[in-house]
Motif scaffolding. Structure first.
Motif, PDB file in Angstrom:
ATOM      1  N   VAL A 105       1.345  -1.066  -0.270  1.00 29.64           N
ATOM      2  CA  VAL A 105       0.012  -0.112   0.111  1.00 29.64           C
ATOM      3  C   VAL A 105       0.761   0.884   0.103  1.00 29.64           C
ATOM      4  O   VAL A 105       1.045   1.782  -0.970  1.00 29.64           O
ATOM      5  CB  VAL A 105      -0.322  -0.053   1.378  1.00 29.64           C
ATOM      6  N   GLY A 106       1.363   1.338   1.221  1.00 29.24           N
ATOM      7  CA  GLY A 106       2.742   2.332   0.806  1.00 29.24           C
ATOM      8  C   GLY A 106       3.254   3.353   1.760  1.00 29.24           C
ATOM      9  O   GLY A 106       2.664   2.221   2.816  1.00 29.24           O
ATOM     10  N   ASN A 109       3.043   5.706  -1.964  1.00 26.76           N
ATOM     11  CA  ASN A 109       1.837   5.117  -2.486  1.00 26.76           C
ATOM     12  C   ASN A 109       2.290   4.250  -3.425  1.00 26.76           C
ATOM     13  O   ASN A 109       2.896   4.264  -4.510  1.00 26.76           O
ATOM     14  CB  ASN A 109       0.528   5.593  -3.415  1.00 26.76           C
ATOM     15  N   ARG A 110       2.777   3.134  -3.026  1.00 27.66           N
ATOM     16  CA  ARG A 110       3.215   1.706  -3.589  1.00 27.66           C
ATOM     17  C   ARG A 110       1.756   1.342  -4.796  1.00 27.66           C
ATOM     18  O   ARG A 110       2.779   0.658  -5.233  1.00 27.66           O
ATOM     19  CB  ARG A 110       4.287   0.679  -3.079  1.00 27.66           C
ATOM     20  N   TRP A 111       0.734   1.050  -4.578  1.00 23.10           N
ATOM     21  CA  TRP A 111      -0.157   0.499  -4.739  1.00 23.10           C
ATOM     22  C   TRP A 111      -0.556   1.306  -6.218  1.00 23.10           C
ATOM     23  O   TRP A 111      -0.280   0.857  -7.285  1.00 23.10           O
ATOM     24  CB  TRP A 111      -1.316   0.770  -3.794  1.00 23.10           C
ATOM     25  N   SER A 112      -0.154   2.295  -6.356  1.00 22.02           N
ATOM     26  CA  SER A 112      -0.416   3.029  -7.511  1.00 22.02           C
ATOM     27  C   SER A 112       0.429   2.945  -8.491  1.00 22.02           C
ATOM     28  O   SER A 112       0.619   3.007 -10.210  1.00 22.02           O
ATOM     29  CB  SER A 112       0.096   4.268  -7.426  1.00 22.02           C
ATOM     30  N   ALA A 115       7.296   4.286  -5.715  1.00 19.57           N
ATOM     31  CA  ALA A 115       6.192   4.904  -4.807  1.00 19.57           C
ATOM     32  C   ALA A 115       5.773   6.036  -5.365  1.00 19.57           C
ATOM     33  O   ALA A 115       6.539   6.914  -6.718  1.00 19.57           O
ATOM     34  CB  ALA A 115       6.330   5.016  -3.981  1.00 19.57           C
ATOM     35  N   THR A 120       1.532  11.153  -2.805  1.00 16.82           N
ATOM     36  CA  THR A 120       0.340  11.283  -2.141  1.00 16.82           C
ATOM     37  C   THR A 120      -0.299  12.560  -1.674  1.00 16.82           C
ATOM     38  O   THR A 120      -1.068  13.360  -2.222  1.00 16.82           O
ATOM     39  CB  THR A 120      -1.078  10.393  -3.002  1.00 16.82           C
TER      40      THR A 120
END
Length: 169
Positions: free
Chosen positions: A24-25, A52-55, A134, A137
């Motif tokens: 997630v981050g 934000n790793r998800w992005s 990442a 954000t």
């Protein structure tokens, strides 16, 4: 032998925490002045951002985003820069070995917002998307700076318009 509840919580919590941080981050401190004025505008106060790793995993990074990446010069170091160009964009560089560069497939062109005070693509060229870890954000600290981070490229650094420019690249 019965395992105490607090130990069970630790045994379960650590893998969950690692998974969240990896997927997630996480929050990270922004050092230096290469991203001024967007980040660390006041020399006395350091910004902390949510990365934000998800992005990145879902390929939601675009031109104008501020990203964290492994430095192409030193893979042990993480740097934070803005994506100025994506694959296919033509960039007018600032001191790179070629005055004009077409960003290759699978790469991006990154620069610090504090032009001339940043170790970025103008020093090491296009960066592989695989080095991006990442997307920044939110500024989460200090509270007076709490805000989402806008995805924008300064007009002076926007990629060249192909219809106005004839280049042999």
């Amino acid at each position: 032998m019965k395992i105490p509840n607090f130990l069970k919580s630790i045994i379960v919590g650590i893998p969950i925490g690692i998974t969240v941080l990896d997927s997630v981050g996480y929050v990270a401190r922004v050092d230096g002045h290469s991203m001024q004025p967007s980040l660390n505008p006041d020399k006395e106060i350091t910004d902390y951002v949510f990365l934000n790793r998800w992005s990145v995993r879902s390929h939601e990074i675009t031109r104008g985003d501020i990203i964290s990446l492994k430095s192409p010069k030193d893979p042990e170091q993480k740097i934070i820069k803005r994506i100025v160009g994506v694959a296919g964009d033509i960039i007018l560089t600032l001191g790179y070995k070629n005055e004009v560069v077409r960003v290759p497939e699978g790469h991006c062109w990154v620069e610090g917002d504090h032009t001339g005070h940043s170790l970025d693509s103008n020093n090491f060229g296009p960066v592989s998307i695989g080095l991006v870890t990442a997307k920044a954000t939110w500024i989460v600290w200090p509270p007076s700076r709490w805000q989402s981070i806008k995805s924008q490229v300064p007009d002076s650094r926007a990629p060249l318009n192909m219809s106005r420019t004839i280049l042999n690249l």
